[in-house]
Design a protein around this motif. Structure first.
Motif, PDB file in Angstrom:
ATOM      1  N   GLU A  94       0.824  -1.200   0.000  1.00 24.27           N
ATOM      2  CA  GLU A  94       0.000   0.000   0.000  1.00 24.27           C
ATOM      3  C   GLU A  94       0.860   1.253   0.000  1.00 24.27           C
ATOM      4  O   GLU A  94       0.573   2.230  -0.710  1.00 24.27           O
ATOM      5  CB  GLU A  94      -0.923   0.014   1.214  1.00 24.27           C
ATOM      6  N   GLN A  98       0.904   4.097  -2.866  1.00 22.39           N
ATOM      7  CA  GLN A  98       0.660   5.496  -2.486  1.00 22.39           C
ATOM      8  C   GLN A  98       1.779   6.388  -2.986  1.00 22.39           C
ATOM      9  O   GLN A  98       1.537   7.481  -3.521  1.00 22.39           O
ATOM     10  CB  GLN A  98       0.551   5.585  -0.967  1.00 22.39           C
ATOM     11  N   ARG A 122      -6.484   8.637  -6.285  1.00 18.02           N
ATOM     12  CA  ARG A 122      -5.737   7.880  -5.277  1.00 18.02           C
ATOM     13  C   ARG A 122      -5.059   8.826  -4.294  1.00 18.02           C
ATOM     14  O   ARG A 122      -5.092   8.608  -3.074  1.00 18.02           O
ATOM     15  CB  ARG A 122      -4.711   6.980  -5.955  1.00 18.02           C
ATOM     16  N   SER A 125      -7.716  10.297  -2.045  1.00 20.26           N
ATOM     17  CA  SER A 125      -8.203   9.295  -1.099  1.00 20.26           C
ATOM     18  C   SER A 125      -7.205   9.055   0.025  1.00 20.26           C
ATOM     19  O   SER A 125      -7.586   8.947   1.203  1.00 20.26           O
ATOM     20  CB  SER A 125      -8.497   7.988  -1.833  1.00 20.26           C
ATOM     21  N   ASP A 126      -5.912   8.968  -0.321  1.00 21.46           N
ATOM     22  CA  ASP A 126      -4.882   8.749   0.700  1.00 21.46           C
ATOM     23  C   ASP A 126      -4.881   9.878   1.722  1.00 21.46           C
ATOM     24  O   ASP A 126      -4.793   9.644   2.933  1.00 21.46           O
ATOM     25  CB  ASP A 126      -3.506   8.629   0.052  1.00 21.46           C
ATOM     26  N   THR A 129      -8.189   9.853   3.837  1.00 17.35           N
ATOM     27  CA  THR A 129      -8.155   8.743   4.786  1.00 17.35           C
ATOM     28  C   THR A 129      -7.243   9.063   5.964  1.00 17.35           C
ATOM     29  O   THR A 129      -7.568   8.748   7.116  1.00 17.35           O
ATOM     30  CB  THR A 129      -7.681   7.459   4.084  1.00 17.35           C
ATOM     31  N   ALA A 130      -6.110   9.681   5.678  1.00 15.87           N
ATOM     32  CA  ALA A 130      -5.178  10.027   6.746  1.00 15.87           C
ATOM     33  C   ALA A 130      -5.780  11.039   7.708  1.00 15.87           C
ATOM     34  O   ALA A 130      -5.652  10.914   8.933  1.00 15.87           O
ATOM     35  CB  ALA A 130      -3.880  10.562   6.149  1.00 15.87           C
ATOM     36  N   SER A 132      -8.918  11.496   8.317  1.00 16.47           N
ATOM     37  CA  SER A 132      -9.992  10.869   9.085  1.00 16.47           C
ATOM     38  C   SER A 132      -9.447  10.010  10.218  1.00 16.47           C
ATOM     39  O   SER A 132     -10.136   9.794  11.222  1.00 16.47           O
ATOM     40  CB  SER A 132     -10.871  10.011   8.165  1.00 16.47           C
ATOM     41  N   ALA A 133      -8.210   9.539  10.084  1.00 13.32           N
ATOM     42  CA  ALA A 133      -7.586   8.720  11.115  1.00 13.32           C
ATOM     43  C   ALA A 133      -6.787   9.547  12.116  1.00 13.32           C
ATOM     44  O   ALA A 133      -6.326   9.020  13.133  1.00 13.32           O
ATOM     45  CB  ALA A 133      -6.675   7.675  10.481  1.00 13.32           C
ATOM     46  N   THR A 153      -2.989   2.872  14.900  1.00 13.61           N
ATOM     47  CA  THR A 153      -2.989   2.690  13.447  1.00 13.61           C
ATOM     48  C   THR A 153      -2.182   1.481  13.016  1.00 13.61           C
ATOM     49  O   THR A 153      -2.436   0.904  11.955  1.00 13.61           O
ATOM     50  CB  THR A 153      -2.443   3.961  12.767  1.00 13.61           C
ATOM     51  N   ARG A 156       0.102   0.581   9.234  1.00 13.29           N
ATOM     52  CA  ARG A 156      -0.224   1.577   8.206  1.00 13.29           C
ATOM     53  C   ARG A 156       0.010   3.007   8.689  1.00 13.29           C
ATOM     54  O   ARG A 156      -0.388   3.969   8.016  1.00 13.29           O
ATOM     55  CB  ARG A 156      -1.657   1.393   7.733  1.00 13.29           C
ATOM     56  N   ARG A 160      -0.238   6.737   6.592  1.00  8.91           N
ATOM     57  CA  ARG A 160      -1.096   7.826   7.061  1.00  8.91           C
ATOM     58  C   ARG A 160      -0.280   9.094   7.327  1.00  8.91           C
ATOM     59  O   ARG A 160      -0.685  10.196   6.937  1.00  8.91           O
ATOM     60  CB  ARG A 160      -1.837   7.397   8.324  1.00  8.91           C
TER      61      ARG A 160
END
Length: 217
Positions: A94, A98, A122, A125-126, A129-130, A132-133, A153, A156, A160
């Motif tokens: 991944e 990325q 992509r 999205s990366d 997503t980061a 949101s985490a 986490t 991953r 992130r």
């Protein structure tokens, strides 16, 4: 062993060939963590055919050398990767995907060419997503404002944190300073007023260009 990666115009096969024995200062020529990240693959040409993140441990060591992980976090990740090798391989795959999407997106912007929507999506999205985490930290004066906890986490966390720093680069004024080396695929910041820097490093690509010009003369 070959890993499929993304490029703006076509797919590129990255051959896993060798690994950095140690991450020297020459491994961090980009001037920004996101650019140093995309520079973890690539050889003497524009072909991104020399992979330096061959194992998850390589990525953890690189992140520690680049101050994206502290020593305790690095040891935590290496121990988890040893216990869960399949998960570590998935996290590394991944991370490399990325990286290649980010590289293709940045090169397209620097060279003012069309980037494939799948690549742009992509990267978007990366980064989303980061965020949101991540948690917003009140220690923003001395540490990153958006923090991703390694214990929560897991393997991953590198993806992130690197997506967060990529988002920071793209949102900041330094994005106008991004340049691509005239010989290889590496990217770097050129803060000079004239933006005339051509090489990732005069000691490598710059000297090779000089030798070629001398031979041609």
């Amino acid at each position: 062993m070959v890993a499929a990666t993304l490029d703006c115009q076509h797919g590129v096969d990255v051959v896993l060939e060798g690994s950095m024995a140690s991450w020297s200062p020459e491994s961090f020529l980009g001037g920004h963590p996101a650019l140093d990240f995309v520079n973890t693959v690539g050889g003497r040409t524009k072909d991104r055919d020399v992979e330096h993140l061959r194992e998850f441990a390589d990525a953890a060591d690189w992140a520690h050398a680049g101050n994206l992980l502290d020593s305790a976090e690095r040891e935590f990740l290496l121990a988890r990767a040893e216990r869960h090798p399949t998960q570590a391989n998935e996290a590394l795959a991944e991370l490399r995907a990325q990286r290649e999407a980010l590289h293709a997106f940045l090169v397209a912007g620097v060279e003012n060419v069309r980037c494939e929507p799948r690549v742009r999506d992509r990267v978007k999205s990366d980064i989303m997503t980061a965020y949101s985490a991540a948690e917003l930290s009140e220690r923003f004066r001395t540490r990153p404002a958006w923090a991703v906890d390694v214990a929560e986490t897991g393997l991953r966390v590198l993806a992130r944190r690197l997506a967060l720093t990529s988002g920071t680069l793209l949102a900041g004024d330094q994005r106008s300073q991004i340049s691509v080396c005239g010989r290889c695929s590496w990217l770097f910041l050129d803060p000079s007023p004239t933006r005339r820097r051509r090489w990732c490093s005069m000691a490598t690509c710059g000297n090779r260009a000089k030798v070629e010009r001398h031979q041609q003369r």
